[in-house]
Design a protein around this motif. Structure first.
Motif, PDB file in Angstrom:
ATOM      1  N   ALA A 200      37.987  53.975  57.724  1.00 11.71           N
ATOM      2  CA  ALA A 200      38.670  55.036  56.972  1.00 11.71           C
ATOM      3  C   ALA A 200      38.140  55.084  55.536  1.00 11.71           C
ATOM      4  N   ALA A 201      37.951  53.900  54.915  1.00 16.44           N
ATOM      5  CA  ALA A 201      37.432  53.859  53.535  1.00 16.44           C
ATOM      6  C   ALA A 201      36.027  54.449  53.476  1.00 16.44           C
ATOM      7  N   ALA A 202      35.222  54.145  54.489  1.00 11.44           N
ATOM      8  CA  ALA A 202      33.843  54.661  54.503  1.00 11.44           C
ATOM      9  C   ALA A 202      33.816  56.178  54.644  1.00 11.44           C
ATOM     10  N   LEU A 203      34.843  56.731  55.329  1.00 10.40           N
ATOM     11  CA  LEU A 203      34.864  58.178  55.597  1.00 10.40           C
ATOM     12  C   LEU A 203      35.513  58.988  54.477  1.00 10.40           C
TER      13      LEU A 203
ATOM     14  N   PRO B  97      27.123  58.721  44.708  1.00 11.21           N
ATOM     15  CA  PRO B  97      26.780  57.864  45.847  1.00 11.21           C
ATOM     16  C   PRO B  97      27.789  57.902  46.987  1.00 11.21           C
ATOM     17  N   LEU B  98      29.110  57.846  46.678  1.00 10.05           N
ATOM     18  CA  LEU B  98      30.078  57.785  47.773  1.00 10.05           C
ATOM     19  C   LEU B  98      30.140  59.079  48.568  1.00 10.05           C
ATOM     20  N   ARG B  99      29.705  60.186  47.954  1.00  9.79           N
ATOM     21  CA  ARG B  99      29.689  61.441  48.699  1.00  9.79           C
ATOM     22  C   ARG B  99      28.448  61.533  49.589  1.00  9.79           C
ATOM     23  N   GLU B 100      27.466  60.676  49.308  1.00  9.66           N
ATOM     24  CA  GLU B 100      26.251  60.717  50.121  1.00  9.66           C
ATOM     25  C   GLU B 100      26.221  59.636  51.191  1.00  9.66           C
ATOM     26  N   VAL B 101      26.786  58.459  50.877  1.00 10.50           N
ATOM     27  CA  VAL B 101      26.707  57.376  51.851  1.00 10.50           C
ATOM     28  C   VAL B 101      27.988  56.546  51.850  1.00 10.50           C
ATOM     29  N   GLY B 102      28.496  56.283  53.066  1.00 14.71           N
ATOM     30  CA  GLY B 102      29.668  55.433  53.230  1.00 14.71           C
ATOM     31  C   GLY B 102      29.305  54.269  54.126  1.00 14.71           C
ATOM     32  N   ALA B 103      30.067  53.176  54.013  1.00 11.55           N
ATOM     33  CA  ALA B 103      29.688  52.005  54.782  1.00 11.55           C
ATOM     34  C   ALA B 103      30.876  51.152  55.167  1.00 11.55           C
ATOM     35  N   LEU B 104      30.773  50.579  56.356  1.00 14.11           N
ATOM     36  CA  LEU B 104      31.658  49.487  56.765  1.00 14.11           C
ATOM     37  C   LEU B 104      30.809  48.232  56.726  1.00 14.11           C
TER      38      LEU B 104
ATOM     39  N   VAL C  54      44.003  53.774  46.415  1.00 12.03           N
ATOM     40  CA  VAL C  54      43.295  53.183  45.275  1.00 12.03           C
ATOM     41  C   VAL C  54      41.806  53.542  45.358  1.00 12.03           C
ATOM     42  N   ALA C  55      41.236  53.390  46.560  1.00 11.10           N
ATOM     43  CA  ALA C  55      39.809  53.710  46.739  1.00 11.10           C
ATOM     44  C   ALA C  55      39.560  55.192  46.459  1.00 11.10           C
ATOM     45  N   ALA C  56      40.488  56.050  46.911  1.00 15.72           N
ATOM     46  CA  ALA C  56      40.328  57.492  46.703  1.00 15.72           C
ATOM     47  C   ALA C  56      40.361  57.813  45.212  1.00 15.72           C
ATOM     48  N   ARG C  57      41.351  57.238  44.526  1.00 16.05           N
ATOM     49  CA  ARG C  57      41.488  57.513  43.091  1.00 16.05           C
ATOM     50  C   ARG C  57      40.235  57.051  42.346  1.00 16.05           C
ATOM     51  N   ALA C  58      39.736  55.853  42.705  1.00  8.06           N
ATOM     52  CA  ALA C  58      38.559  55.304  42.006  1.00  8.06           C
ATOM     53  C   ALA C  58      37.334  56.188  42.211  1.00  8.06           C
ATOM     54  N   ASN C  59      37.376  57.002  43.261  1.00 12.47           N
ATOM     55  CA  ASN C  59      36.171  57.757  43.594  1.00 12.47           C
ATOM     56  C   ASN C  59      36.380  59.269  43.566  1.00 12.47           C
ATOM     57  N   GLY C  60      37.437  59.705  42.917  1.00 17.86           N
ATOM     58  CA  GLY C  60      37.659  61.138  42.755  1.00 17.86           C
ATOM     59  C   GLY C  60      37.919  61.877  44.055  1.00 17.86           C
TER      60      GLY C  60
ATOM     61  N   SER D 261      48.037  52.381  50.753  1.00 18.25           N
ATOM     62  CA  SER D 261      47.863  52.151  49.317  1.00 18.25           C
ATOM     63  C   SER D 261      46.427  51.694  49.011  1.00 18.25           C
ATOM     64  N   HIS D 262      45.836  50.887  49.906  1.00 16.89           N
ATOM     65  CA  HIS D 262      44.425  50.504  49.736  1.00 16.89           C
ATOM     66  C   HIS D 262      43.540  51.748  49.680  1.00 16.89           C
ATOM     67  N   LEU D 263      43.786  52.672  50.590  1.00 22.41           N
ATOM     68  CA  LEU D 263      42.958  53.889  50.644  1.00 22.41           C
ATOM     69  C   LEU D 263      43.213  54.782  49.433  1.00 22.41           C
TER      70      LEU D 263
HETATM   71  P1  ADP Z   1      35.124  48.325  42.838  1.00 23.91           P
HETATM   72  O1  ADP Z   1      33.786  48.131  42.191  1.00 23.91           O
HETATM   73  O2  ADP Z   1      36.274  47.946  41.961  1.00 23.91           O
HETATM   74  O3  ADP Z   1      35.225  47.747  44.218  1.00 23.91           O
HETATM   75  P2  ADP Z   1      34.484  50.926  43.821  1.00 23.91           P
HETATM   76  O4  ADP Z   1      34.735  52.249  43.200  1.00 23.91           O
HETATM   77  O5  ADP Z   1      33.090  50.453  43.987  1.00 23.91           O
HETATM   78  O6  ADP Z   1      35.336  49.901  42.979  1.00 23.91           O
HETATM   79  O7  ADP Z   1      35.174  50.874  45.224  1.00 23.91           O
HETATM   80  C1  ADP Z   1      36.504  51.245  45.394  1.00 23.91           C
HETATM   81  C2  ADP Z   1      36.826  51.161  46.886  1.00 23.91           C
HETATM   82  O8  ADP Z   1      35.882  51.939  47.607  1.00 23.91           O
HETATM   83  C3  ADP Z   1      36.763  49.751  47.449  1.00 23.91           C
HETATM   84  O9  ADP Z   1      37.867  49.573  48.300  1.00 23.91           O
HETATM   85  C4  ADP Z   1      35.486  49.702  48.225  1.00 23.91           C
HETATM   86  O10 ADP Z   1      35.636  48.896  49.379  1.00 23.91           O
HETATM   87  C5  ADP Z   1      35.284  51.132  48.610  1.00 23.91           C
HETATM   88  N1  ADP Z   1      33.849  51.452  48.635  1.00 23.91           N
HETATM   89  C6  ADP Z   1      32.947  51.237  47.662  1.00 23.91           C
HETATM   90  N2  ADP Z   1      31.728  51.653  48.024  1.00 23.91           N
HETATM   91  C7  ADP Z   1      31.867  52.168  49.263  1.00 23.91           C
HETATM   92  C8  ADP Z   1      30.992  52.776  50.198  1.00 23.91           C
HETATM   93  N3  ADP Z   1      29.698  52.971  49.956  1.00 23.91           N
HETATM   94  N4  ADP Z   1      31.503  53.197  51.366  1.00 23.91           N
HETATM   95  C9  ADP Z   1      32.801  53.023  51.630  1.00 23.91           C
HETATM   96  N5  ADP Z   1      33.695  52.462  50.803  1.00 23.91           N
HETATM   97  C10 ADP Z   1      33.232  52.045  49.641  1.00 23.91           C
END
Ligand code: ADP
Ligand code: ADP
Length: 218
Positions: free
Chosen positions: A139-142, A71-78, A96-102, A92-94
């Motif tokens: 930045a997180a969405a991108l 999903p995150l490779r197909e759609v990002g959102a603010l 963590v988000a990067a690590r959680a999403n590969g 560090s926020h970014l």
């Molecule tokens: P969690 O369920 O613990 O929030 P996620 O893997 O869903 O873990 O998200 C990790 C990070 O990625 C969070 O900071 C979140 O704001 C961001 N995030 C999640 N989904 C999206 C998205 N569709 N687009 C952009 N950022 C996202």
């Protein structure tokens, strides 16, 4: 692209979204315009699979969000700039988000550059201005470089420089072939931003046309 068909969401007695149908095509900026409470955020949340439609469909690249394999490779959102730890730095926020999403750590520095966070990336989020928080959310969405991007009221509370910056970013993303949907309750924000406008009120479609045609009709 995004496909919305007869999309409906009821919260108790409130019809937040009432039979909306529209497509969002790649290569242009589509504005999603309507007064506060019109149903824009609810629609975006359903596209993102954060809310389940009462009936109808919201599809990304032909599939419901829950069935996307990456999903995150197909759609990002603010969305609402909410879920951040204020004591963390932007970087560090970014991370963590990067690590959680590969997503690679190198990509974190790329998006920091792309959104112009600059040296603020090393400071704690609690000291960020609203504009900096918006940049961090973008930045997180991108991060995973998704083809489809949703921005919910990204210009809210920004000064003219911030608004111009977001406008330029949306234009570049569309020119690169991304599918871009951006919401606002202000026509003044959208008229120089969006190529096309989907206008809703009380959950229903009011107009779906090029921004030029809509401005001519006023
Ligand atoms: P969690 O369920 O613990 O929030 P996620 O893997 O869903 O873990 O998200 C990790 C990070 O990625 C969070 O900071 C979140 O704001 C961001 N995030 C999640 N989904 C999206 C998205 N569709 N687009 C952009 N950022 C996202
Ligand atoms: P917009 O984004 O255009 O301001 P929203 O999608 O936030 O509009 O809200 C549309 C309607 O749905 C409003 O009447 C709002 O009060 C209602 N609504 C939104 N989310 C919820 C919820 N979780 N529970 C109950 N009502 C909600």
């Amino acid at each position: 692209m995004i496909t919305v068909r007869a999309l409906t969401k009821r919260y108790g007695g409130v019809l937040a979204v009432d039979g909306l149908s529209f497509d969002v095509e790649p290569g242009m900026v589509t504005g999603f315009l309507g007064p506060n409470g019109a149903g824009k955020s609810t629609t975006m949340r359903m596209i993102l699979g954060l809310d389940r439609p009462t009936s109808g469909q919201a599809l990304v690249n032909g599939r419901a969000f829950a069935t996307l394999t990456e999903p995150l490779r197909e759609v990002g959102a603010l969305l609402d700039p909410g879920a951040v730890h204020p004591g963390r730095t932007g970087r560090s926020h970014l991370r963590v988000a990067a690590r959680a999403n590969g997503v690679s750590a190198r990509r974190v520095d790329e998006v920091i550059d792309q959104v112009g966070l600059g040296r603020a990336a090393g400071r704690r989020i609690k000291g960020y201005s609203l504009g900096m928080r918006q940049r961090l959310g973008i930045a997180a969405a991108l991060l995973a470089d998704p083809r489809v991007l949703l921005f919910d009221e990204p210009m809210n509370g920004l000064d003219l420089d911030g608004i111009r910056w977001i406008r330029g970013l949306l234009r570049r993303l569309a020119d690169e072939g991304h599918t871009v949907l951006v919401s606002s309750h202000l026509l003044s924000e959208m008229q120089q931003t969006a190529d096309r406008l989907v206008v809703i009120g009380r959950g229903r479609m009011i107009a779906d046309a090029t921004t030029d045609d809509i401005l001519r009709g006023l």
